[in-house]
Design a protein around this motif. Structure first.
Motif, mmCIF file in Angstrom:
data_model
loop_
_atom_site.group_PDB
_atom_site.id
_atom_site.type_symbol
_atom_site.label_atom_id
_atom_site.label_comp_id
_atom_site.label_asym_id
_atom_site.label_seq_id
_atom_site.Cartn_x
_atom_site.Cartn_y
_atom_site.Cartn_z
ATOM 1 N N ARG A 60 0.691 -1.101 -0.016
ATOM 2 C CA ARG A 60 -0.132 -0.034 0.068
ATOM 3 C C ARG A 60 0.757 1.213 0.034
ATOM 4 O O ARG A 60 1.842 1.252 0.737
ATOM 5 C CB ARG A 60 -0.995 0.073 1.105
ATOM 6 C CG ARG A 60 -2.104 1.227 1.284
ATOM 7 C CD ARG A 60 -2.836 0.855 2.378
ATOM 8 N NE ARG A 60 -2.374 1.596 3.678
ATOM 9 C CZ ARG A 60 -2.608 1.100 4.812
ATOM 10 N NH1 ARG A 60 -3.274 -0.001 5.084
ATOM 11 N NH2 ARG A 60 -1.962 1.795 5.910
ATOM 12 N N GLU A 61 0.619 2.259 -0.868
ATOM 13 C CA GLU A 61 1.438 3.306 -0.959
ATOM 14 C C GLU A 61 1.249 4.122 0.336
ATOM 15 O O GLU A 61 2.349 4.741 0.666
ATOM 16 C CB GLU A 61 1.082 4.290 -2.105
ATOM 17 C CG GLU A 61 1.252 3.595 -3.581
ATOM 18 C CD GLU A 61 2.855 3.517 -3.929
ATOM 19 O OE1 GLU A 61 3.824 3.387 -2.896
ATOM 20 O OE2 GLU A 61 2.992 3.428 -5.139
ATOM 21 N N VAL A 62 0.263 4.379 0.817
ATOM 22 C CA VAL A 62 0.083 4.921 2.068
ATOM 23 C C VAL A 62 0.604 4.127 3.193
ATOM 24 O O VAL A 62 0.223 3.186 3.414
ATOM 25 C CB VAL A 62 -1.551 5.357 2.501
ATOM 26 C CG1 VAL A 62 -1.872 5.986 3.632
ATOM 27 C CG2 VAL A 62 -1.997 6.527 1.253
ATOM 28 N N ASN A 63 1.477 4.891 3.884
ATOM 29 C CA ASN A 63 2.158 3.986 4.946
ATOM 30 C C ASN A 63 2.899 2.979 4.580
ATOM 31 O O ASN A 63 3.584 2.223 5.451
ATOM 32 C CB ASN A 63 1.288 3.651 6.192
ATOM 33 C CG ASN A 63 0.169 4.821 6.676
ATOM 34 O OD1 ASN A 63 -0.970 4.637 6.408
ATOM 35 N ND2 ASN A 63 0.968 5.605 7.123
ATOM 36 N N VAL A 64 3.283 2.854 3.157
ATOM 37 C CA VAL A 64 4.036 1.689 2.745
ATOM 38 C C VAL A 64 3.948 0.452 3.521
ATOM 39 O O VAL A 64 4.908 0.071 4.044
ATOM 40 C CB VAL A 64 5.594 2.401 2.627
ATOM 41 C CG1 VAL A 64 5.956 3.086 1.447
ATOM 42 C CG2 VAL A 64 6.246 2.908 3.803
ATOM 43 N N ARG A 65 2.797 -0.106 3.437
ATOM 44 C CA ARG A 65 2.494 -1.360 4.232
ATOM 45 C C ARG A 65 2.520 -2.788 3.161
ATOM 46 O O ARG A 65 1.684 -2.465 2.167
ATOM 47 C CB ARG A 65 1.165 -1.248 4.924
ATOM 48 C CG ARG A 65 1.077 -0.348 6.130
ATOM 49 C CD ARG A 65 -0.114 -0.748 7.020
ATOM 50 N NE ARG A 65 0.065 -1.958 7.535
ATOM 51 C CZ ARG A 65 -0.823 -2.288 8.663
ATOM 52 N NH1 ARG A 65 -1.895 -1.600 8.996
ATOM 53 N NH2 ARG A 65 -0.601 -3.325 9.208
ATOM 54 N N SER A 66 3.246 -3.605 3.667
ATOM 55 C CA SER A 66 3.578 -4.824 2.474
ATOM 56 C C SER A 66 2.812 -5.948 3.075
ATOM 57 O O SER A 66 2.653 -6.145 4.302
ATOM 58 C CB SER A 66 5.111 -4.889 2.480
ATOM 59 O OG SER A 66 5.700 -4.027 2.090
ATOM 60 N N THR A 67 2.152 -6.650 2.007
ATOM 61 C CA THR A 67 1.498 -7.807 2.449
ATOM 62 C C THR A 67 1.654 -8.975 1.249
ATOM 63 O O THR A 67 1.724 -8.691 0.010
ATOM 64 C CB THR A 67 -0.216 -7.583 2.134
ATOM 65 O OG1 THR A 67 -0.382 -6.586 3.028
ATOM 66 C CG2 THR A 67 -0.928 -8.626 2.363
ATOM 67 N N ALA A 68 2.038 -9.835 2.061
ATOM 68 C CA ALA A 68 2.308 -11.403 1.131
ATOM 69 C C ALA A 68 1.021 -12.076 0.836
ATOM 70 O O ALA A 68 0.161 -12.230 1.773
ATOM 71 C CB ALA A 68 3.231 -12.310 1.701
ATOM 72 N N PHE A 69 0.707 -12.292 -0.383
ATOM 73 C CA PHE A 69 -0.617 -12.955 -0.725
ATOM 74 C C PHE A 69 -0.338 -14.311 -1.172
ATOM 75 O O PHE A 69 0.612 -14.802 -1.812
ATOM 76 C CB PHE A 69 -1.354 -12.165 -1.948
ATOM 77 C CG PHE A 69 -1.965 -11.003 -1.380
ATOM 78 C CD1 PHE A 69 -3.396 -11.126 -0.915
ATOM 79 C CD2 PHE A 69 -1.495 -9.925 -1.444
ATOM 80 C CE1 PHE A 69 -4.010 -10.144 -0.331
ATOM 81 C CE2 PHE A 69 -2.187 -8.613 -0.540
ATOM 82 C CZ PHE A 69 -3.376 -9.120 -0.301
ATOM 83 N N PHE A 70 -1.266 -15.184 -0.854
ATOM 84 C CA PHE A 70 -1.399 -16.538 -1.111
ATOM 85 C C PHE A 70 -2.940 -16.883 -1.702
ATOM 86 O O PHE A 70 -3.847 -16.319 -1.369
ATOM 87 C CB PHE A 70 -1.324 -17.259 0.402
ATOM 88 C CG PHE A 70 -0.075 -17.125 1.136
ATOM 89 C CD1 PHE A 70 0.909 -17.834 1.140
ATOM 90 C CD2 PHE A 70 0.339 -16.000 1.798
ATOM 91 C CE1 PHE A 70 2.459 -18.040 1.590
ATOM 92 C CE2 PHE A 70 1.414 -15.813 2.284
ATOM 93 C CZ PHE A 70 2.432 -16.794 2.268
#
Length: 298
Positions: A225-235
């Protein structure tokens, strides 16, 4: 591997960047655990981490600074020089962080000051806590996708649509901090196992479906996510229960605080939810689309 992509919308919170796309899936990828956050050279900015955390504690005394896995980048390469078919393998670069540092960096009102001007995303976010979240694209037996609506009581994106998920937990495999002894190869294997076990655990807790109804998850990529640069790994995983059965099980789900409603939607209906999805989960749709397109071509 698909090229990095990004998207933006009228709501900046829905904007995302694809950090890693594995449309053919990586059933069991490697996870390296040596990429911690680098403190920012600005002492005042570093001190604001404690200030933000203390303010948060005053508002919510029950907050707990649990250990999290930190996203520090990735490496994807082809086996034996091949560039055909499913011949690639990859690893995620992880470190350790905690909830306190996450609140003090990613959720800091001055979060953008922690960023480094760089085209290299891992360098750009090297001063961020950036705990790696996880998300699951769950396909029911009648080919619907499970989406949850977040509660209006949560702080982060209340009322928005998200996929089931949360975070894999280092403490689940006995990691409370950095370990200087023991078998490193064994440690990375345990971390990898927790990444896949963790997403199943989140799906079970948030939707109420039994683990036995889910196929082994396949890792399809990472979005941010660009806002707050939050990363998520998807499965991606399939559930052998149909959408009506999943809805019935949801009413008895263990983790009912964060969401208020479950939707089982078609791929077309999913597109209509994009403008009310946080960017990291919006990126999850893009990763799922890449996976579906790759499957059609094979």
């Amino acid at each position: 591997m698909a090229a990095p992509a990004s998207a933006s919308a009228a709501d900046p919170g829905t904007a995302f960047k694809i950090l890693l796309s594995c449309p053919d899936g990586l059933p069991r990828s490697r996870f390296d655990l040596s990429f911690d956050r680098i403190p920012h050279p600005d002492a005042a900015l570093e001190e604001s981490i404690s200030e933000i955390w203390n303010q948060s504690l005053q508002q919510s005394p029950s907050l707990y600074s649990g250990t999290k896995f930190r996203y520090g980048g990735n490496a994807l390469h082809y086996k034996d020089g091949s560039n055909h078919g499913h011949e690639y393998c990859g690893s995620l670069h992880l470190g350790l962080t905690d909830y306190r540092t996450f609140v003090g960096t990613n959720l800091n009102p001055s979060w953008e000051k922690f960023l480094v001007p760089s085209e290299d995303d891992s360098v750009r976010c090297q001063h961020m806590s950036d705990p790696l979240g996880n998300g699951a694209i769950v396909e029911t037996s009648d080919e619907k996708i499970i989406v949850l609506q977040r509660s209006y009581n949560v702080v982060d994106f209340p009322g928005y649509y998200v996929f089931p998920g949360g975070h894999s937990e280092p403490q689940e495999i006995g990691i409370m901090g950095h370990q200087t002894d023991g078998d490193f190869a064994c440690l990375t294997e345990r971390v990898s196992q927790e990444m896949f076990d963790g997403i199943i655990r989140e799906v079970v807790e948030e939707t109420g479906v039994p683990a036995s109804s889910l196929t082994d998850p396949v890792f399809i990529g990472v979005s941010r996510r660009e806002v707050n640069v939050r990363s998520t790994a998807f499965f991606f995983t399939k559930c052998n229960i149909d959408s009506s059965g999943v809805n019935e099980l949801y009413s008895r789900a263990q983790d009912g605080y964060e969401s208020t409603k479950l939707y089982a939607v078609s791929v077309e209906e999913l597109q209509g939810m994009r403008q009310r999805m946080p960017g990291c989960h919006n990126g999850g749709i893009a990763l799922y689309e890449s996976m579906r397109n790759a499957a059609k071509k094979s």
